[in-house]
Design a protein around this motif. Structure first.
Motif, mmCIF file in Angstrom:
data_model
loop_
_atom_site.group_PDB
_atom_site.id
_atom_site.type_symbol
_atom_site.label_atom_id
_atom_site.label_comp_id
_atom_site.label_asym_id
_atom_site.label_seq_id
_atom_site.Cartn_x
_atom_site.Cartn_y
_atom_site.Cartn_z
ATOM 1 N N MET A 167 0.845 -1.186 0.000
ATOM 2 C CA MET A 167 0.000 0.000 0.000
ATOM 3 C C MET A 167 0.886 1.243 0.000
ATOM 4 S SD MET A 167 -3.049 0.848 2.620
ATOM 5 C CE MET A 167 -3.769 2.433 2.703
ATOM 6 N N GLU A 168 0.472 2.225 -0.742
ATOM 7 C CA GLU A 168 1.197 3.478 -0.858
ATOM 8 C C GLU A 168 1.165 4.231 0.479
ATOM 9 O OE1 GLU A 168 1.020 7.211 -3.928
ATOM 10 O OE2 GLU A 168 -0.833 6.157 -3.482
ATOM 11 N N ASP A 169 2.301 4.827 0.854
ATOM 12 C CA ASP A 169 2.375 5.629 2.071
ATOM 13 C C ASP A 169 1.567 6.908 1.867
ATOM 14 O OD1 ASP A 169 2.999 7.006 4.369
ATOM 15 O OD2 ASP A 169 5.091 7.378 3.825
ATOM 16 N N PRO A 170 0.482 7.125 2.637
ATOM 17 C CA PRO A 170 -0.379 8.295 2.430
ATOM 18 C C PRO A 170 0.357 9.626 2.586
ATOM 19 C CG PRO A 170 -1.423 6.730 3.917
ATOM 20 C CD PRO A 170 -0.025 6.250 3.673
ATOM 21 N N MET A 171 1.279 9.706 3.528
ATOM 22 C CA MET A 171 2.008 10.960 3.732
ATOM 23 C C MET A 171 2.882 11.279 2.513
ATOM 24 S SD MET A 171 1.136 12.368 6.517
ATOM 25 C CE MET A 171 2.450 13.535 6.760
ATOM 26 N N LEU A 172 3.606 10.286 2.031
ATOM 27 C CA LEU A 172 4.454 10.488 0.866
ATOM 28 C C LEU A 172 3.602 10.837 -0.356
ATOM 29 C CD1 LEU A 172 7.271 10.427 -0.381
ATOM 30 C CD2 LEU A 172 6.945 7.981 -0.770
ATOM 31 N N ALA A 173 2.483 10.139 -0.491
ATOM 32 C CA ALA A 173 1.600 10.398 -1.626
ATOM 33 C C ALA A 173 1.082 11.832 -1.605
ATOM 34 C CB ALA A 173 0.434 9.414 -1.611
ATOM 35 N N LEU A 174 0.693 12.313 -0.426
ATOM 36 C CA LEU A 174 0.186 13.683 -0.339
ATOM 37 C C LEU A 174 1.269 14.707 -0.644
ATOM 38 C CD1 LEU A 174 -2.220 13.510 2.704
ATOM 39 C CD2 LEU A 174 -2.812 13.996 0.342
ATOM 40 N N GLU A 175 2.492 14.413 -0.265
ATOM 41 C CA GLU A 175 3.585 15.334 -0.545
ATOM 42 C C GLU A 175 3.862 15.419 -2.053
ATOM 43 O OE1 GLU A 175 5.137 17.402 1.543
ATOM 44 O OE2 GLU A 175 3.738 16.697 3.061
ATOM 45 N N GLN A 176 3.653 14.324 -2.769
ATOM 46 C CA GLN A 176 3.988 14.267 -4.184
ATOM 47 C C GLN A 176 2.853 14.730 -5.094
ATOM 48 O OE1 GLN A 176 5.131 10.177 -4.547
ATOM 49 N NE2 GLN A 176 7.202 10.565 -3.825
ATOM 50 N N ARG A 177 1.640 14.735 -4.609
ATOM 51 C CA ARG A 177 0.478 15.075 -5.438
ATOM 52 C C ARG A 177 0.149 16.563 -5.322
ATOM 53 N NH1 ARG A 177 -3.460 10.292 -3.244
ATOM 54 N NH2 ARG A 177 -2.429 8.597 -4.289
ATOM 55 N N ALA A 178 -0.240 17.120 -6.430
ATOM 56 C CA ALA A 178 -0.786 18.469 -6.397
ATOM 57 C C ALA A 178 -2.250 18.347 -5.982
ATOM 58 C CB ALA A 178 -0.670 19.117 -7.763
ATOM 59 N N ASP A 179 -2.692 19.176 -5.081
ATOM 60 C CA ASP A 179 -4.058 19.139 -4.590
ATOM 61 C C ASP A 179 -4.706 20.489 -4.904
ATOM 62 O OD1 ASP A 179 -6.436 19.185 -3.145
ATOM 63 O OD2 ASP A 179 -5.589 18.144 -1.420
ATOM 64 N N PHE A 180 -5.635 20.493 -5.827
ATOM 65 C CA PHE A 180 -6.285 21.711 -6.289
ATOM 66 C C PHE A 180 -6.858 22.533 -5.138
ATOM 67 C CE2 PHE A 180 -9.874 24.121 -7.968
ATOM 68 C CZ PHE A 180 -9.336 24.695 -9.108
ATOM 69 N N TRP A 181 -7.398 21.879 -4.117
ATOM 70 C CA TRP A 181 -8.077 22.590 -3.034
ATOM 71 C C TRP A 181 -7.214 22.795 -1.797
ATOM 72 C CZ3 TRP A 181 -11.810 25.663 -3.981
ATOM 73 C CH2 TRP A 181 -12.605 25.432 -5.096
ATOM 74 N N ASP A 182 -5.963 22.368 -1.808
ATOM 75 C CA ASP A 182 -5.052 22.690 -0.708
ATOM 76 C C ASP A 182 -4.527 24.088 -0.979
ATOM 77 O OD1 ASP A 182 -3.234 22.850 1.343
ATOM 78 O OD2 ASP A 182 -1.871 21.337 0.538
ATOM 79 N N ARG A 183 -5.139 25.053 -0.343
ATOM 80 C CA ARG A 183 -4.832 26.457 -0.603
ATOM 81 C C ARG A 183 -4.426 27.129 0.707
ATOM 82 N NH1 ARG A 183 -9.307 28.240 -5.072
ATOM 83 N NH2 ARG A 183 -8.895 26.528 -6.496
ATOM 84 N N PRO A 184 -3.143 27.068 1.020
ATOM 85 C CA PRO A 184 -2.666 27.616 2.289
ATOM 86 C C PRO A 184 -3.027 29.082 2.511
ATOM 87 C CG PRO A 184 -0.948 26.337 1.235
ATOM 88 C CD PRO A 184 -2.080 26.454 0.251
ATOM 89 N N ASP A 185 -3.255 29.827 1.436
ATOM 90 C CA ASP A 185 -3.644 31.229 1.586
ATOM 91 C C ASP A 185 -5.148 31.390 1.755
ATOM 92 O OD1 ASP A 185 -1.024 32.142 1.383
ATOM 93 O OD2 ASP A 185 -1.131 32.222 -0.807
ATOM 94 N N GLY A 186 -5.876 30.288 1.719
ATOM 95 C CA GLY A 186 -7.328 30.352 1.908
ATOM 96 C C GLY A 186 -8.040 31.106 0.810
ATOM 97 N N ASP A 187 -7.589 30.951 -0.419
ATOM 98 C CA ASP A 187 -8.126 31.738 -1.533
ATOM 99 C C ASP A 187 -9.245 31.025 -2.288
ATOM 100 O OD1 ASP A 187 -6.570 29.811 -2.725
ATOM 101 O OD2 ASP A 187 -5.730 31.154 -4.222
ATOM 102 N N TRP A 188 -10.254 30.603 -1.582
ATOM 103 C CA TRP A 188 -11.407 30.053 -2.277
ATOM 104 C C TRP A 188 -12.589 30.992 -2.034
ATOM 105 C CZ3 TRP A 188 -9.594 27.878 2.243
ATOM 106 C CH2 TRP A 188 -10.463 27.865 3.322
ATOM 107 N N GLY A 189 -13.399 31.178 -3.052
ATOM 108 C CA GLY A 189 -14.615 31.966 -2.934
ATOM 109 C C GLY A 189 -14.411 33.446 -2.688
ATOM 110 N N ASP A 190 -13.249 33.983 -3.014
ATOM 111 C CA ASP A 190 -13.006 35.405 -2.770
ATOM 112 C C ASP A 190 -14.066 36.273 -3.425
ATOM 113 O OD1 ASP A 190 -10.767 34.977 -1.249
ATOM 114 O OD2 ASP A 190 -9.384 35.109 -2.934
ATOM 115 N N GLY A 191 -14.554 37.226 -2.666
ATOM 116 C CA GLY A 191 -15.532 38.165 -3.189
ATOM 117 C C GLY A 191 -16.955 37.653 -3.187
ATOM 118 N N VAL A 192 -17.163 36.425 -2.757
ATOM 119 C CA VAL A 192 -18.506 35.859 -2.708
ATOM 120 C C VAL A 192 -19.054 36.085 -1.296
ATOM 121 C CG1 VAL A 192 -19.866 33.755 -2.976
ATOM 122 C CG2 VAL A 192 -17.868 34.138 -4.425
ATOM 123 N N PRO A 193 -20.246 36.712 -1.154
ATOM 124 C CA PRO A 193 -20.749 37.095 0.168
ATOM 125 C C PRO A 193 -20.783 35.970 1.192
ATOM 126 C CG PRO A 193 -22.130 38.022 -1.546
ATOM 127 C CD PRO A 193 -21.128 37.124 -2.225
#
Length: 152
Positions: free
Chosen positions: A1-27
Motif C-alpha cells: 500500500m502506498e504511504d499516504p504521507m508520501l503520496a500527499l507530498e507528491q500530489r498536487a491538490d487543487f483545493w489545498d490552498r494555504p492562503d485560503g483563496d477560495w470563494g473570494d468576493g462571494v458574500p
C-alpha cells in the motif's frame, strides 16, 4: 500500500490552498483570513487521515474545514461517506447524505461537484466525459457512488 504521507507530498491538490483563496468576493465566504488558514489546515489533516483510512480523524478534521465552507472539505467528506457509508448509516441513509455533501461542495465552488449535479436528480443522466478532475483521487469514487448508490 502506498504511504499516504508520501503520496500527499507528491500530489498536487487543487483545493489545498494555504492562503485560503477560495470563494473570494462571494458574500457567503465573508470569513476572516485566519479562519480560512485554519480551515485549510483542517482540510489538509483531514485529507491525510482519509488517505490513511483513519475515519474518525478524517471526519473530525474535514468537519472543521467544512465549518468555513472549504469546497474541498465538503467533497472529501463525500468520499468519506462513500468509503464508510452503510457501515455508519445503514440502509438508504448514506446515499441521501452523499447527495447533500456533493450539492454543498458544488454550491461552494467545487468544479467536480458542479459537473456531477445532474446526477443528483437522475442517476441515469449522461454526463460529458471527465477529462480532468479537481480531485482525481476521490472524484471517480464519488461519481461512481452517485451513479450506482452506496453499497459498501
Amino acid at each position: 500500500m502506498e504511504d499516504p504521507m508520501l503520496a500527499l507530498e507528491q500530489r498536487a491538490d487543487f483545493w489545498d490552498r494555504p492562503d485560503g483563496d477560495w470563494g473570494d468576493g462571494v458574500p457567503e465566504f465573508d470569513i476572516t483570513r485566519e479562519v480560512r488558514l485554519k480551515a485549510n489546515s483542517c482540510y489538509r489533516l483531514g485529507s491525510i487521515a482519509l488517505a490513511r483510512e483513519d475515519w474518525w480523524f478524517a471526519e473530525c478534521w474535514l468537519c472543521g474545514a467544512m465549518e468555513a465552507d472549504h469546497p474541498g472539505a465538503w467533497f472529501r467528506f463525500a468520499a468519506l461517506i462513500c468509503r464508510r457509508g452503510s457501515r455508519v448509516f445503514g440502509g438508504d441513509g448514506p446515499d441521501a447524505y452523499l447527495r447533500y455533501l456533493v450539492e454543498g461542495a458544488a454550491g461552494f465552488g467545487h468544479g467536480d461537484a458542479q459537473r456531477m449535479r445532474p446526477l443528483l436528480e437522475d442517476r441515469a443522466v449522461e454526463l460529458p466525459p471527465f477529462t480532468s478532475w479537481e480531485d482525481p483521487y476521490y472524484g471517480p469514487l464519488i461519481l461512481s457512488a452517485l451513479r450506482s448508490g452506496i453499497s459498501r
